[in-house]
Design an enzyme around this catalytic site. Structure first.
Site, mmCIF file in Angstrom:
data_model
loop_
_atom_site.group_PDB
_atom_site.id
_atom_site.type_symbol
_atom_site.label_atom_id
_atom_site.label_comp_id
_atom_site.label_asym_id
_atom_site.label_seq_id
_atom_site.Cartn_x
_atom_site.Cartn_y
_atom_site.Cartn_z
ATOM 1 N N THR A 10 45.930 88.314 73.747
ATOM 2 C CA THR A 10 45.028 88.894 72.743
ATOM 3 C C THR A 10 44.584 90.298 73.132
ATOM 4 O O THR A 10 44.559 90.634 74.317
ATOM 5 C CB THR A 10 43.782 87.984 72.607
ATOM 6 N N ASP A 11 44.186 91.066 72.124
ATOM 7 C CA ASP A 11 43.646 92.410 72.411
ATOM 8 C C ASP A 11 42.277 92.337 73.093
ATOM 9 O O ASP A 11 41.801 93.324 73.652
ATOM 10 C CB ASP A 11 43.562 93.260 71.136
ATOM 11 N N GLU A 12 41.641 91.147 73.040
ATOM 12 C CA GLU A 12 40.276 91.038 73.589
ATOM 13 C C GLU A 12 40.240 91.243 75.103
ATOM 14 O O GLU A 12 39.180 91.513 75.656
ATOM 15 C CB GLU A 12 39.656 89.683 73.219
ATOM 16 N N TYR B 19 36.076 83.505 76.775
ATOM 17 C CA TYR B 19 37.416 83.389 76.170
ATOM 18 C C TYR B 19 38.334 84.511 76.667
ATOM 19 O O TYR B 19 39.424 84.246 77.185
ATOM 20 C CB TYR B 19 37.310 83.441 74.632
ATOM 21 N N LYS C 72 41.754 84.447 79.008
ATOM 22 C CA LYS C 72 43.060 84.959 78.559
ATOM 23 C C LYS C 72 43.547 86.048 79.529
ATOM 24 O O LYS C 72 44.726 86.109 79.866
ATOM 25 C CB LYS C 72 42.967 85.523 77.136
HETATM 26 P P1 NAD Z 1 44.260 77.791 67.400
HETATM 27 O O1 NAD Z 1 42.962 77.465 68.051
HETATM 28 O O2 NAD Z 1 44.358 77.764 65.907
HETATM 29 O O3 NAD Z 1 45.395 76.796 67.945
HETATM 30 C C1 NAD Z 1 45.504 76.468 69.312
HETATM 31 C C2 NAD Z 1 46.436 75.279 69.439
HETATM 32 O O4 NAD Z 1 46.574 74.963 70.828
HETATM 33 C C3 NAD Z 1 45.936 74.007 68.733
HETATM 34 O O5 NAD Z 1 46.973 73.404 67.986
HETATM 35 C C4 NAD Z 1 45.501 73.108 69.883
HETATM 36 O O6 NAD Z 1 45.635 71.721 69.608
HETATM 37 C C5 NAD Z 1 46.456 73.546 70.989
HETATM 38 N N1 NAD Z 1 45.923 73.264 72.320
HETATM 39 C C6 NAD Z 1 44.674 73.562 72.790
HETATM 40 N N2 NAD Z 1 44.555 73.103 74.056
HETATM 41 C C7 NAD Z 1 45.728 72.518 74.384
HETATM 42 C C8 NAD Z 1 46.213 71.881 75.560
HETATM 43 N N3 NAD Z 1 45.439 71.722 76.650
HETATM 44 N N4 NAD Z 1 47.487 71.433 75.574
HETATM 45 C C9 NAD Z 1 48.285 71.574 74.491
HETATM 46 N N5 NAD Z 1 47.869 72.139 73.328
HETATM 47 C C10 NAD Z 1 46.605 72.619 73.293
HETATM 48 O O7 NAD Z 1 44.680 79.211 67.986
HETATM 49 P P2 NAD Z 1 45.400 80.441 67.265
HETATM 50 O O8 NAD Z 1 44.376 81.258 66.599
HETATM 51 O O9 NAD Z 1 46.588 79.968 66.519
HETATM 52 O O10 NAD Z 1 45.888 81.248 68.570
HETATM 53 C C11 NAD Z 1 47.122 80.944 69.203
HETATM 54 C C12 NAD Z 1 47.305 81.851 70.395
HETATM 55 O O11 NAD Z 1 47.284 83.208 69.978
HETATM 56 C C13 NAD Z 1 46.188 81.724 71.444
HETATM 57 O O12 NAD Z 1 46.777 81.827 72.712
HETATM 58 C C14 NAD Z 1 45.273 82.900 71.165
HETATM 59 O O13 NAD Z 1 44.635 83.317 72.347
HETATM 60 C C15 NAD Z 1 46.285 83.944 70.689
HETATM 61 N N6 NAD Z 1 45.770 84.953 69.745
HETATM 62 C C16 NAD Z 1 45.087 84.570 68.604
HETATM 63 C C17 NAD Z 1 44.681 85.560 67.703
HETATM 64 C C18 NAD Z 1 43.962 85.195 66.430
HETATM 65 O O14 NAD Z 1 43.507 86.100 65.714
HETATM 66 N N7 NAD Z 1 43.837 83.936 66.059
HETATM 67 C C19 NAD Z 1 44.965 86.904 67.964
HETATM 68 C C20 NAD Z 1 45.635 87.242 69.139
HETATM 69 C C21 NAD Z 1 46.053 86.259 70.010
HETATM 70 O O1 DAU Z 2 41.189 89.989 68.497
HETATM 71 C C1 DAU Z 2 41.933 88.825 68.596
HETATM 72 C C2 DAU Z 2 41.010 87.624 68.595
HETATM 73 O O2 DAU Z 2 40.527 87.473 67.263
HETATM 74 C C3 DAU Z 2 41.695 86.339 69.059
HETATM 75 O O3 DAU Z 2 42.095 86.480 70.397
HETATM 76 C C4 DAU Z 2 40.747 85.152 68.923
HETATM 77 O O4 DAU Z 2 41.425 83.956 69.257
HETATM 78 C C5 DAU Z 2 40.274 85.063 67.478
HETATM 79 O O5 DAU Z 2 39.336 84.016 67.340
HETATM 80 C C6 DAU Z 2 39.653 86.396 67.031
HETATM 81 O O6 DAU Z 2 38.387 86.622 67.716
HETATM 82 P P1 DAU Z 2 37.098 87.194 66.955
HETATM 83 O O7 DAU Z 2 35.908 86.788 67.711
HETATM 84 O O8 DAU Z 2 37.266 88.632 66.631
HETATM 85 O O9 DAU Z 2 37.239 86.358 65.554
HETATM 86 P P2 DAU Z 2 36.141 85.595 64.662
HETATM 87 O O10 DAU Z 2 36.826 85.205 63.398
HETATM 88 O O11 DAU Z 2 35.403 84.562 65.426
HETATM 89 O O12 DAU Z 2 35.103 86.762 64.322
HETATM 90 C C7 DAU Z 2 35.491 87.973 63.664
HETATM 91 C C8 DAU Z 2 34.279 88.874 63.613
HETATM 92 O O13 DAU Z 2 33.325 88.310 62.698
HETATM 93 C C9 DAU Z 2 33.551 89.021 64.928
HETATM 94 O O14 DAU Z 2 33.052 90.345 65.049
HETATM 95 C C10 DAU Z 2 32.379 88.034 64.832
HETATM 96 C C11 DAU Z 2 32.085 88.033 63.347
HETATM 97 N N1 DAU Z 2 31.580 86.757 62.800
HETATM 98 C C12 DAU Z 2 32.307 85.624 63.036
HETATM 99 C C13 DAU Z 2 31.904 84.412 62.525
HETATM 100 C C14 DAU Z 2 32.706 83.154 62.825
HETATM 101 C C15 DAU Z 2 30.418 86.715 62.012
HETATM 102 O O15 DAU Z 2 29.783 87.761 61.769
HETATM 103 N N2 DAU Z 2 30.031 85.510 61.518
HETATM 104 C C16 DAU Z 2 30.701 84.339 61.755
HETATM 105 O O16 DAU Z 2 30.263 83.262 61.286
#
Ligand code: NAD
Ligand code: DAU
Length: 352
Positions: free
Chosen positions: A132-134, A158, A162
């Site tokens: 992730t970019d985080e 988190y 990562k």
């Molecule tokens: P998500 O939370 O929707 O899905 C995570 C999946 O991993 C789920 O299906 C869960 O059951 C599985 N999982 C969790 N713990 C596990 C374990 N111990 N063993 C096996 N499976 C397990 O997550 P997502 O948003 O689809 O993100 C997927 C990946 O991409 C993550 O690594 C996250 O850090 C990365 N990522 C997410 C975003 C985003 O915006 N969502 C952006 C950049 C990177």
């Molecule tokens: O940047 C990549 C990341 O983006 C991934 O690595 C993470 O897995 C993914 O969850 C996401 O993280 P964020 O924290 O940016 O996403 P989230 O949807 O939780 O929140 C987006 C923005 O909105 C953040 O600035 C927090 C804000 N927010 C979020 C929620 C859930 C609110 O203001 N209210 C809310 O209820």
């Protein structure tokens, strides 16, 4: 070439799009989706591919090294696309241990199994780690972007977990020669995202006329990418990326939360034929997230120049598609919010 690819976390949001793309595009690959099915895993996300002959689901925990090693040996895995993780920042603030365990120990367990099974011959093998970019921390309100050279500076449990997993991946490359690639992506949006994350949560709350909790002043900025564009980048990088390298993936699409929320409200109200502005009053400013990163923005020039990838969808098109999907798939949303989805595995997979 025939391959057996282990995709971890395939029942989650991004993972399900990656599994779908690979199963449909590569009939000569065996795609194994390994997922523990935590609260975030939902096999209903993959209903359309579950009967395909090149798809197999295994319910397992990536932290269970012995089980993972057995699966590697039994299925002769030659590629890993590792997405399984705990992914929600707010949960990591409440329960950092689970994040350290899954994201660090789970990744280590997969790395160690890959090394043990592949070390006699690393040719044609790849461990692709999705990050992730985080991990880069937070930007100010200026024109700077995260590049592949930006120093790691994670702030939440988190992002710290990562970042740690990324370091282990690089350590396995540098110490043992394991062929690895890491990508760091910005915020994804699109169908099948668990409604704890901003966009699906707010779409559903508008539909149900529930408050929209905006953290702090709503000024934080995120760089949004449509999830299918991320899956397409993963496909390109898995096949043509340079081993040992890192690639940033982003949308060049920055939005402050409050501006994004206004677009969501407008789109949902229009599609539900509500009066314009009807849902504006749902906006509720609440206490800010602890350690809330101000701004993320990715520079994905390297990926564009080396491998020709760029986002395919304009944001307006992507958000319209996304809102429509959630409104058209209310059963999916209602099953998730009621917990009904957790029964899917038991009924569909128990006897397989
Ligand atoms: P998500 O939370 O929707 O899905 C995570 C999946 O991993 C789920 O299906 C869960 O059951 C599985 N999982 C969790 N713990 C596990 C374990 N111990 N063993 C096996 N499976 C397990 O997550 P997502 O948003 O689809 O993100 C997927 C990946 O991409 C993550 O690594 C996250 O850090 C990365 N990522 C997410 C975003 C985003 O915006 N969502 C952006 C950049 C990177
Ligand atoms: O940047 C990549 C990341 O983006 C991934 O690595 C993470 O897995 C993914 O969850 C996401 O993280 P964020 O924290 O940016 O996403 P989230 O949807 O939780 O929140 C987006 C923005 O909105 C953040 O600035 C927090 C804000 N927010 C979020 C929620 C859930 C609110 O203001 N209210 C809310 O209820």
């Amino acid at each position: 070439m025939n391959r057996t690819i282990l995709i971890t976390g395939g029942a989650g949001f991004i993972g399900s799009h990656v599994v779908r793309l690979f199963v449909n595009k590569y009939s000569n690959y065996n795609i194994i989706n390994l997922d523990k099915l935590t609260y975030a895993g939902n096999l209903a996300n993959l209903k359309d591919v579950e009967d395909k002959p090149n798809y197999k689901f295994i319910k397992e925990d990536i932290c269970d090294f012995d089980a993972i090693l057995k699966i590697f040996r039994q299925h002769a895995i030659d590629g890993v696309i590792h997405l399984a993780a705990e992914s929600h920042v707010d949960r990591s603030i409440k329960d950092p241990f689970t994040f350290a365990k899954t994201n660090v120990i789970g990744t280590l367990s997969l790395l160690q199994a890959s090394k043990q099974c592949w070390e006699d011959n690393f040719d044609e093998k790849l461990f692709y780690h999705i990050s992730t970019d985080e991990v880069y921390g937070a930007l100010k309100f200026d024109n700077t972007l995260f590049t592949e050279q930006t120093k790691y500076d994670p702030h939440s449990p988190y992002s710290a977990s990562k970042a740690s997993s990324d370091h282990f991946v690089r350590a396995f490359h540098d110490t043992y020669g394991l062929p690895v690639i890491i990508t760091n992506c910005s915020n994804n949006y699109g169908p099948y995202q668990f409604p704890e994350k901003l966009i699906p949560l707010f779409i559903n709350n508008i539909r149900r006329k529930k408050p929209l909790p905006v953290y702090g002043k709503g000024e934080n900025v995120r760089d949004w990418l449509f999830v299918e564009d991320h899956a397409r980048a993963i496909d390109i990088i898995f096949h043509r990326g340079k081993t040992g390298d890192t690639y940033n993936i982003g949308g060049f699409n920055e939005w402050s939360n409050i501006d994004l929320i206004k677009v969501i409200i407008k789109t949902v109200d229009r599609l539900l034929c509500n009066k314009e502005g009807e849902s504006d009053d749902l906006i509720t400013y609440v206490t800010d997230r602890a350690g809330h990163d101000l701004r993320y923005a990715i520079d994905s020039t390297k990926l564009k120049e080396e491998l020709g990838w760029e986002p395919s969808l304009q944001f307006e098109e992507g958000i319209e598609k996304t809102v429509r999907w959630y409104l058209d798939n209310q059963k999916w949303m209602d099953d998730v919010t009621s917990g009904e989805y957790e029964k899917y595995y038991t009924t569909m997979y128990r006897d397989r």
